[in-house]
Motif scaffolding. Structure first.
Motif, short mmCIF file in Angstrom:
data_model
loop_
_atom_site.label_atom_id
_atom_site.label_comp_id
_atom_site.label_asym_id
_atom_site.label_seq_id
_atom_site.Cartn_x
_atom_site.Cartn_y
_atom_site.Cartn_z
N PRO A 17 0.83 -1.20 0.00
CA PRO A 17 0.00 0.00 0.00
C PRO A 17 0.87 1.25 0.00
N VAL A 18 0.40 2.30 -0.66
CA VAL A 18 1.10 3.58 -0.66
C VAL A 18 0.41 4.47 0.38
N PRO A 19 1.08 4.77 1.48
CA PRO A 19 0.43 5.53 2.56
C PRO A 19 0.31 7.01 2.22
N LEU A 20 -0.94 7.46 2.02
CA LEU A 20 -1.19 8.87 1.75
C LEU A 20 -2.08 9.51 2.81
N ASP A 21 -2.30 8.81 3.95
CA ASP A 21 -3.18 9.32 4.99
C ASP A 21 -2.67 10.62 5.59
N ALA A 22 -1.40 10.74 5.83
CA ALA A 22 -0.84 11.96 6.41
C ALA A 22 -1.01 13.14 5.46
N ALA A 23 -0.82 12.90 4.17
CA ALA A 23 -1.01 13.98 3.20
C ALA A 23 -2.48 14.39 3.12
N GLU A 24 -3.40 13.42 3.24
CA GLU A 24 -4.83 13.75 3.25
C GLU A 24 -5.18 14.65 4.42
N LYS A 25 -4.67 14.31 5.59
CA LYS A 25 -4.99 15.09 6.78
C LYS A 25 -4.37 16.48 6.74
#
Length: 173
Positions: free
Chosen positions: A37-45
């Motif tokens: 998985p490519v973690p983009l949760d921090a960028a979303e927040k």
């Protein structure tokens, strides 16, 4: 209890434990791909917006079973002296799911593209030479006769059935 009986019992228990461990490890090794998985949760927040979800699948190469040299009557050297070595892996897969804003509202739909991982089987090149001598003949006092040397090259092979690309449009999360 005698030491030989203890040693035998220890060997049997070790074999049973190894077989149980192999039985537990087999399903994980049979998967063939590793999800990435490519973690983009921090960028979303931090951006306060919904970003695409990106996941990939990386194949795990595994050696296949090969056919070793095969002895043929009338030849001094076996066929497939240098055997073809198989390798089984897969083509990588990817899934991308991105938000699409609706024109007449605040809701977001999603569009996704999926390319599933697929199997890949390969065979390396092989070589089958033959010696410039025949097997011993009783007609020639048990001595071999001369002949022209031969060499055969087995071509490499690649076999794959890649899956198609799927495009999906659907409602929000």
């Amino acid at each position: 209890m005698k030491p030989t009986i203890r040693g035998t019992l220890a060997a049997v228990l070790t074999c049973v434990a190894a077989a149980a461990g192999a039985a537990v490890a087999t399903p994980a090794a049979a998967v063939g791909t590793v999800p990435v998985p490519v973690p983009l949760d921090a960028a979303e927040k931090s951006l306060h917006m919904e970003l695409p979800e990106i996941r990939g699948e990386i194949p795990v190469p595994a050696p296949g079973t090969y056919e070793g040299p095969r002895y043929v009557e009338g030849r001094l050297l076996p066929e497939r002296t240098v055997p073809q070595l198989p390798l089984e892996a897969g083509l990588p897969g990817a899934t991308v799911r991105a938000p699409v804003p609706e024109v007449l509202g605040d809701d977001h739909g999603h569009v996704g593209v999926s390319a599933p991982a697929s199997d890949l089987r390969t065979l390396g090149p092989g070589l089958g030479p033959d010696a410039p001598l025949t097997p011993p003949h009783p007609d020639n006092s048990g001595l071999p006769a001369l002949k022209l040397p031969q060499a055969g090259l087995e071509s490499p092979a690649v076999q794959a059935v890649p899956g198609g690309v799927n495009v999906v449009r659907g409602p929000g999360r």
